[in-house]
Every structure is written in structure tokens, then in C-alpha cells.
Design an enzyme around this catalytic site. Structure first.
Site, PDB file in Angstrom:
ATOM      1  N   LEU A 269       0.825  -1.199   0.000  1.00 30.69           N
ATOM      2  CA  LEU A 269       0.000   0.000   0.000  1.00 30.69           C
ATOM      3  C   LEU A 269       0.857   1.245   0.000  1.00 30.69           C
ATOM      4  O   LEU A 269       2.023   1.216   0.406  1.00 30.69           O
ATOM      5  CB  LEU A 269      -0.930   0.020   1.221  1.00 30.69           C
ATOM      6  CG  LEU A 269      -0.271   0.314   2.582  1.00 30.69           C
ATOM      7  CD1 LEU A 269      -1.080   1.355   3.346  1.00 30.69           C
ATOM      8  CD2 LEU A 269      -0.147  -0.962   3.401  1.00 30.69           C
ATOM      9  N   CYS A 270       0.278   2.325  -0.493  1.00 29.35           N
ATOM     10  CA  CYS A 270       0.895   3.645  -0.420  1.00 29.35           C
ATOM     11  C   CYS A 270      -0.206   4.614  -0.005  1.00 29.35           C
ATOM     12  O   CYS A 270      -1.165   4.231   0.666  1.00 29.35           O
ATOM     13  CB  CYS A 270       1.548   4.024  -1.746  1.00 29.35           C
ATOM     14  SG  CYS A 270       0.399   4.075  -3.135  1.00 29.35           S
ATOM     15  N   GLN A 271      -0.109   5.880  -0.419  1.00 31.19           N
ATOM     16  CA  GLN A 271      -1.128   6.841   0.000  1.00 31.19           C
ATOM     17  C   GLN A 271      -2.438   6.633  -0.756  1.00 31.19           C
ATOM     18  O   GLN A 271      -3.518   6.656  -0.171  1.00 31.19           O
ATOM     19  CB  GLN A 271      -0.626   8.277  -0.207  1.00 31.19           C
ATOM     20  CG  GLN A 271      -1.410   9.330   0.575  1.00 31.19           C
ATOM     21  CD  GLN A 271      -1.155   9.238   2.076  1.00 31.19           C
ATOM     22  OE1 GLN A 271      -0.042   8.955   2.513  1.00 31.19           O
ATOM     23  NE2 GLN A 271      -2.189   9.442   2.880  1.00 31.19           N
TER      24      GLN A 271
END
Length: 303
Positions: A269-271
Site C-alpha cells: 500500500l501507499c497513499q
């Protein structure tokens, strides 16, 4: 070795003795800085995964020049096994393809049986047309450990595996031969252009999108194999909040993943779910078969 500084010699001794397999190279295994180092890394990855150590000579000129004197060998990369100098890229390539390197590492000798492959008549005709001016060069196929695939023309060295498809001889190294089993070569015509297409059934499955609801269901399911979750954002962003159980994707996390079974579920995941896809794709190409990207990233989870 008479002209080498004793302090540099001691540092080289310590490096070589630090692991059974030690490679002096340009760059690192993730980002090789020359083609020869990159090729050697691919062969070691085929045989050992990440179970070997390296030193980037571009970061230390004393070691870069000292190892040439130490080994009495003028080029980089240089491979040591059990504290004994093996050779550079050309020697390692020959040993890899003949199986001698496998034996030196205590591994089973490779199967040199040519892979079964298929090719469409149209693809065959286009390849033959392109080879009319090849001279003594032969058609080589390369499929690396991340399943990047390319054809090229080169001169055989004598140790290649050769697959005959219809009346076309295709030369390859043994790593490619293993990954090329049952590939289908065809020719496509599209608006964007025309060219060869290779369908490879050995390539790991595509990265899957995972919604936050599906991830929560995964957490809530009894006896389920919970995924390993990695956050690719900078340390300060991860400190502000992340998905429960997630670890930041740093060097230690990468080493942790590389030691896992290839069927371990991995979620990245990232932003917002974009840059994490690159990390997911990297590990998919490394052979991991259950790789997920969190759709919408931390923003979606937080909402």
C-alpha cells in the site's frame, strides 16, 4: 599481491570470509551498474535467491582497485566461493551453463533438455526475414528471473541449450530454458504497431487489486492465512498511521520478503494505491504468486 596496501588487503580478506558466496560488483543486486555485473547477479539469483553477499566497488575506490591486484584479475565483477576466486562474468557464465557452478555450490546439475515451444507461421516468417543479414550470428532468447523477455542475435559460445521450433534454432542459457517451457510465440498487428508476442505460462500471476473491505474481511476470517502487509511510503508518513500490522518497505523488509515462501500472500500500500503497484509488480516478477495492491491506499483505509 605485493603491491596491495595491507589495510585494503585485510578489508578484502574480511569481506570474502564474511559469506560462503561473495561477489564484488558494480552497483548492487537490485540496481546493477553495468551489464556484466547484472548478468552475474541474474545467474546467482537463479541458483541462490538472495543467499549471497556483495560489495559495490563504485562506492570505494580502494577496494575497486585493490581487488584487481588481490585476485590478479583486471575486471569487475569477481566471484568468490568458499574464499576461493572463481572468475569474472565470462567464466561464471560458462560454469553456470555447463553445470560446474551448480556443483561448486552443492546444487543439482541443471537439466539441459531443450524446452517445448510453439511459434506461429507469421512470427516465423518475420523472424527469418529479420535474420537474412545475420551472417554467423544465431537467434538468442533471454528470459531473466523477472520474466523480462528479449530476442537478440549473437555468436554461440558452445554451451547454450538449443531448441528447434519448426525449422528455427533458438539458443538460450539454462535459466532461460527452464523459464521458456511451453511458451507461445506469435505475431500481432495492432494500432500501436506490430511485433512479436510471447505468451509465457510460467510467468507468475498478475498483481491483484484488493479493496479495503476485502482486506478487512481477510482480517476477520477465522483460520485464514493473514497476508504480510508492506507500506511503501516514507517513514514519517507511515509513523502518522498505516494499516494494522503493516511494516514499512525498507531494506530489512525486502530481505524478509526474499526469505519467504513464494506463495506467501503479500499486500502493498501507499497513499492512494499507485506507487505501491510498482513494488507489487517487482515482487510478482520475482516469482511471488499471491501479490496484492491495496486499492485507494491508506486514504481508502483511513476513510
Amino acid at each position: 599481491m605485493s603491491n596491495i596496501d595491507q589495510a585494503v588487503k585485510q578489508r578484502i580478506d574480511d569481506l570474502i570470509q564474511s559469506d560462503k558466496v561473495f561477489l564484488f560488483m558494480k552497483g548492487n543486486p537490485q540496481t546493477p551498474m553495468c551489464g556484466f555485473s547484472g548478468n552475474t547477479v541474474k545467474m546467482l539469483n537463479d541458483l541462490l535467491g538472495n543467499q549471497y553477499s556483495t560489495f559495490n566497488v563504485l562506492e570505494d575506490n580502494a577496494i575497486r582497485e585493490g581487488i584487481k591486484t588481490y585476485s590478479d584479475w583486471p575486471t569487475i565483477p569477481q566471484l568468490y566461493i568458499n574464499q576461493e576466486f572463481v572468475g569474472g562474468n565470462d567464466i561464471i557464465s560458462e560454469m553456470f551453463n555447463t553445470g560446474e557452478l551448480h556443483e561448486m555450490l552443492g546444487l543439482k546439475k541443471p537439466d539441459r533438455t531443450p524446452p517445448e515451444m510453439s511459434i506461429s507461421d507469421e512470427a516465423l516468417n518475420h523472424i527469418k526475414e529479420g535474420m537474412k543479414e545475420a551472417g554467423s550470428h544465431k537467434l538468442f532468447l533471454s528470459i531473466d528471473d523477472q520474466f523480462n523477455t528479449r530476442f537478440s542475435l549473437d555468436t554461440p559460445k558452445g554451451y547454450e541449450v538449443v531448441a528447434t521450433v519448426k525449422d528455427l534454432d533458438i539458443y538460450m542459457d539454462i535459466g532461460t530454458a527452464e523459464r521458456a517451457q511451453n511458451i507461445e510465440i506469435s505475431w500481432i498487428e495492432e494500432l500501436q504497431g506490430s511485433g512479436l508476442r510471447i505468451k509465457n505460462p510460467n510467468e507468475p500471476p498478475a498483481v491483484q487489486e484488493l479493496s479495503v473491505a476485502e482486506l478487512q474481511d481477510w482480517f476477520d476470517t477465522d483460520n485464514a492465512e493473514n497476508p504480510k502487509i508492506y507500506d511503501v511510503r516514507p517513514e514519517d508518513k507511515v509513523a502518522e498511521g498505516t494499516v494494522p500490522g503493516a511494516k514499512r518497505l525498507d531494506k530489512n523488509a525486502i530481505e524478509e520478503i526474499e526469505s519467504m515462501d513464494k506463495e506467501t500472500p503479500l499486500v502493498f500500500l501507499c497513499q492512494v494505491g499507485q506507487s505501491s503497484m510498482a513494488a507489487a509488480e517487482y515482487f510478482r516478477k520475482k516469482g511471488y504468486t499471491k501479490v496484492f495492491n491495496l486499492t485507494g491506499g491508506y486514504n481508502a483505509w483511513n476513510d
